[in-house]
Design an enzyme around this catalytic site. Structure first.
Site, PDB file in Angstrom:
ATOM      1  N   GLU A  21      20.397  21.405  20.093  1.00 48.04           N
ATOM      2  CA  GLU A  21      19.990  20.709  18.860  1.00 48.04           C
ATOM      3  C   GLU A  21      21.227  20.074  18.239  1.00 48.04           C
ATOM      4  O   GLU A  21      22.199  20.764  17.936  1.00 48.04           O
ATOM      5  CB  GLU A  21      19.343  21.659  17.843  1.00 48.04           C
ATOM      6  N   TYR A  64      24.323  20.304  13.294  1.00 50.46           N
ATOM      7  CA  TYR A  64      23.820  19.063  12.703  1.00 50.46           C
ATOM      8  C   TYR A  64      24.912  18.408  11.855  1.00 50.46           C
ATOM      9  O   TYR A  64      25.728  19.103  11.237  1.00 50.46           O
ATOM     10  CB  TYR A  64      22.601  19.351  11.818  1.00 50.46           C
ATOM     11  N   GLU A  99       9.457  18.972  18.610  1.00 53.39           N
ATOM     12  CA  GLU A  99       8.935  20.199  17.996  1.00 53.39           C
ATOM     13  C   GLU A  99       7.609  19.910  17.307  1.00 53.39           C
ATOM     14  O   GLU A  99       7.333  18.770  16.915  1.00 53.39           O
ATOM     15  CB  GLU A  99       9.970  20.703  16.972  1.00 53.39           C
ATOM     16  N   ASN A 102      14.912  30.920  19.941  1.00 50.45           N
ATOM     17  CA  ASN A 102      15.608  29.803  19.283  1.00 50.45           C
ATOM     18  C   ASN A 102      16.202  30.304  17.973  1.00 50.45           C
ATOM     19  O   ASN A 102      15.524  30.989  17.200  1.00 50.45           O
ATOM     20  CB  ASN A 102      14.597  28.685  18.969  1.00 50.45           C
ATOM     21  N   GLU A 103      17.428  29.984  17.728  1.00 55.16           N
ATOM     22  CA  GLU A 103      18.092  30.370  16.472  1.00 55.16           C
ATOM     23  C   GLU A 103      17.739  31.810  16.101  1.00 55.16           C
ATOM     24  O   GLU A 103      17.271  32.096  14.992  1.00 55.16           O
ATOM     25  CB  GLU A 103      17.779  29.369  15.355  1.00 55.16           C
ATOM     26  N   GLN A 133      15.224  14.655  16.507  1.00 48.10           N
ATOM     27  CA  GLN A 133      14.147  14.872  17.462  1.00 48.10           C
ATOM     28  C   GLN A 133      13.585  13.520  17.878  1.00 48.10           C
ATOM     29  O   GLN A 133      13.823  12.524  17.206  1.00 48.10           O
ATOM     30  CB  GLN A 133      13.068  15.729  16.853  1.00 48.10           C
TER      31      GLN A 133
HETATM   32  O1  AHR Z   1      15.262  20.510  14.261  1.00 48.99           O
HETATM   33  C1  AHR Z   1      14.786  21.103  13.091  1.00 48.99           C
HETATM   34  C2  AHR Z   1      15.104  22.586  13.011  1.00 48.99           C
HETATM   35  O2  AHR Z   1      16.482  22.776  12.940  1.00 48.99           O
HETATM   36  C3  AHR Z   1      14.691  23.416  14.196  1.00 48.99           C
HETATM   37  O3  AHR Z   1      13.376  23.820  14.134  1.00 48.99           O
HETATM   38  C4  AHR Z   1      15.597  24.604  14.094  1.00 48.99           C
HETATM   39  O4  AHR Z   1      15.857  25.197  15.334  1.00 48.99           O
HETATM   40  C5  AHR Z   1      16.834  24.046  13.421  1.00 48.99           C
HETATM   41  O5  AHR Z   1      17.257  24.824  12.376  1.00 48.99           O
END
Ligand code: AHR
Length: 515
Positions: free
Chosen positions: A319, A262, A47, A194-195, A368
Site C-alpha cells: 500500500e 502513504y 478494496e 493486513n495491518e 487504489q
Molecule cells: O487504502 C486504505 C486503507 O489504508 C486500507 O484499507 C488500510 O490497509 C490502510 O490503512
C-alpha cells in the site's frame, strides 16, 4: 562606484528572478546490469471501499456502459493497456472483516454486510471470489488475495485456499463446481492479514509473528499453486516490527514482508491537505514526505539483510500513494480524491525509488485503482477519465521485468525556505530487446535541468522520448476536460558522441528510449 553597485544589485535582483540553471553530469552504467525490476512493483489495489468495487469495477445491471456480467469493460480496457501485473483484493482493513463464504453462491441468497471500516454502508456481497477472479482474467493480471487473520479463523483461510486452488475431490471443490467453476484458479499471491498492528487486530509484532505461522502452515500449496505468502509488515518507520518478524519467521516461511506508507501532503492525518488547492510550500512538504520512501525502503532492507543476506524475502510495499482530504461534498468514508500533476510526480518518484531497490522490493501496490485515494481511473456515471497517475504507469511500463542499470549522479537541490530535497530522481533499465529506458522526474516547479550522461556499455543510435507535464502543479483531468494532461512526445534529448544530452523541463516526468 555608484554605477557599479547599482549594476551589482540589478544583477542580484535579476538572478533571483530568473530561473536557475541546474545541470547534472551522470553515468548510465550499461556494463554491470543490476537486479531485474519485477513487473509486480507495478501492482494495484482494489478494496471494498467507497466506489472502487461497487460503482467502480462492478456496476449496476442498468448502467449503459460495455460490461461483462456487471464488470465495467471500459475500465478493464484502460488497465489492460498499462499491463497491470497484479491486483490486490479485498482489502485493506476490509480484508480482516471479510468472510469469503458470504461472497459465493447465488447472488440473491448472499447475506448483506455492513462495511464498518468504510462509511458504514451496506453491501450485498454480489462481488465475491468468482467475480474478482473473473475480473483478473479479463485484466490478464495475477490475483493477490488478502486473507482474514483479524476476525477469521485458521480453518476459514485454509478452506478458502482449498476452494481456490485444489483439484482433488472435496467438499470445497464440489462447492466450487456447484458455483460454476470446475478448474482451480491457481491463485499464488497470498496475504496473511493486513495491518495486523492496526485495523487488522491491533497486535504486537511478537503475537502477530506467532499467528502468522499458524495461518501460514494451513494455507497449503496445491498443484500448480505454490503460495507466495506475504506477511503483514511495518507501518512506515516501525523498524521494530520488521526486526521481530525477520527474527521470528524463517525466510522459507514467507515470500514477502509488507510495508505500508502513504504520502500525506501536510504530514498530518488530521488535516491532510486538499488534492487540488495547494501552494508551493505544501507541494514541497508533499515531495519531502514522498521521497521519505527512499529512507524507509533502505532501512527496512538493511534490517532484512541481517537475517536474509541472500534477499529471499521480498519487501512488498503493498500500500502506497498520496492520501489527501476527500473532495468536498463526498462521503468522508469513501476516500474519493482528485489527481493532479503533483500526483504524477509523486507516483513517478516513488516508482523510481522502487526500481532502484529492485533487489529487495519485488512487489508493490498503489492505493487504489478506481475512485479511491491515488486512483488511476475516476468514474462518474457512464464517464471515465484517466488520471495523471495512470499516465505515469503507462510511461513506466517499459521497466517491467527489465534489467536495472545503475545511474550515478548527484542531484541539484530543490529548496523551500531552509529545507531542501533532491530536485531530480532517475531510474534506468534495459529490456529483453536491448532497448534502454530512462525515467526522469524533475520535481523543481520552476527550474529546468540540463542533463548530460556518459553511457559506457550502452549501444545506441537513436533516442526518442515522452513527457507528462502541465502549466500548473494543480492541473487535473476533469470530466469536462478528461485529456487536459496526457502523454506528449518529447524532443529535447539528443546524442552527442556517445553522450546523452537532455533538457528536462520544470515539474515534469520524462521517459526516454535509446536503441
Ligand atoms: O487504502 C486504505 C486503507 O489504508 C486500507 O484499507 C488500510 O490497509 C490502510 O490503512
Amino acid at each position: 562606484m555608484k554605477k557599479a553597485s547599482l549594476f551589482l544589485s540589478a544583477g542580484l535582483l535579476l538572478s533571483s528572478l530568473l530561473p536557475a540553471q541546474l545541470s547534472v553530469n551522470a553515468i548510465v552504467d550499461g556494463q554491470n546490469p543490476a537486479a531485474v525490476i519485477s513487473r509486480h512493483i507495478y501492482g494495484h489495489f482494489s478494496e471494498h471501499l467507497g466506489r472502487c468495487i461497487y460503482d467502480g469495477f462492478w456496476v449496476s445491471d442498468t448502467l449503459q456502459v460495455p460490461k461483462k456480467d456487471r464488470i465495467r469493460l471500459d475500465i478493464v480496457e484502460a488497465l489492460k493497456k498499462i499491463n497491470i501485473p497484479n491486483l490486490r483484493w479485498p482489502g485493506g482493513c476490509f480484508a480482516d472483516e471479510y468472510h469469503w463464504r458470504d461472497g459465493i453462491g447465488p447472488r440473491n441468497q448472499r447475506p448483506y454486510m455492513v462495511n464498518t471500516n468504510w462509511g458504514g454502508v451496506s453491501e450485498d456481497n454480489s462481488f465475491g471470489t468468482h467475480e474478482f477472479l473473473e475480473l483478473c482474467t479479463l485484466l490478464k493480471t495475477e490475483p493477490y488475495i488478502s486473507g482474514n487473520v483479524g476476525s477469521g479463523t485458521v480453518e476459514e483461510m485454509a478452506k478458502w485456499v482449498e476452494y481456490l486452488n485444489s483439484d482433488a475431490k472435496s467438499t470445497m471443490t464440489d462447492l466450487r463446481a456447484q458455483n460454476g467453476r470446475t478448474e482451480p484458479w491457481s491463485v499464488k499471491f497470498w496475504g496473511v492479514g493486513n495491518e495486523s498492528w492496526g485495523c487488522g487486530g491491533n497486535m504486537t509484532p511478537d503475537y502477530y509473528a506467532d499467528q502468522y505461522k499458524r495461518y501460514a502452515v494451513y494455507a497449503r500449496n496445491y498443484k500448480n499453486a505454490r503460495l507466495m505468502k506475504i506477511a503483514c509488515g511495518a507501518s512506515s518507520s516501525d523498524y521494530n516490527w520488521t526486526e521481530v518478524m525477520m527474527k521470528k519467521v524463517h525466510v522459507n516461511e514467507m515470500w514477502g514482508l509488507s510495508l505500508h506508507h502513504y504520502t500525506i501532503p501536510t504530514g498530518s492525518w488530521g488535516k491532510k491537505g486538499s488534492a487540488t488547492a495547494f501552494d508551493e510550500k505544501e507541494y514541497f512538504t508533499t515531495m519531502k514526505n514522498c521521497l521519505y520512501m527512499e529512507e524507509l525502503v533502505t532501512r527496512h532492507s538493511t534490517i532484512m539483510d541481517k537475517y536474509d543476506p541472500n534477499k529471499k524475502v521480498a519487501l512488498a510495499v503493498d500500500e502506497w500513494g498520496i492520501w489527501t482530504d476527500v473532495e468536498p461534498g463526498t462521503n468522508p468514508g469513501f476516500l474519493y480524491q482528485q489527481n493532479s500533476l503533483r500526483d504524477a510526480i509523486v507516483a513517478a518518484s516513488t516508482l523510481n525509488i522502487f526500481n532502484n531497490h529492485s533487489d529487495r522490493v519485488r512487489l508493490a501496490n498503489l492505493a487504489q485503482t478506481v475512485n479511491v485515494l491515488q486512483a488511476l481511473v475516476l468514474t462518474q456515471g457512464r464517464q471515465i477519465l484517466l488520471t495523471p497517475t495512470y499516465h505515469v504507469f503507462d510511461l513506466f511500463k517499459v521497466h517491467h521485468d527489465a534489467k536495472r542499470l545503475n545511474v550515478n549522479f548527484s542531484s541539484p537541490m530543490y529548496k523551500n525556505g531552509d529545507a531542501t530535497v533532491p530536485a531530480l530522481n532517475i531510474s534506468a533499465s534495459q529490456d529483453s530487446t536491448g532497448a534502454v529506458h530512462i525515467s526522469f522526474v524533475n520535481i523543481d516547479p520552476a527550474n529546468k535541468i540540463s542533463f548530460r550522461a556518459a553511457m559506457p556499455g550502452v549501444k545506441w543510435t537513436t533516442v526518442k522520448g515522452q513527457i507528462l507535464t502541465s502549466a500548473k502543479l494543480t492541473d487535473v483531468n476533469s470530466f469536462d476536460k478528461p485529456e487536459n494532461l496526457k502523454i506528449q512526445p518529447f524532443s529535447s534529448a539528443k546524442k552527442e558522441g556517445n553522450e546523452l544530452v537532455v533538457e528536462l523541463p520544470a515539474k515534469s516526468v520524462v521517459v526516454l528510449e535509446l536503441r
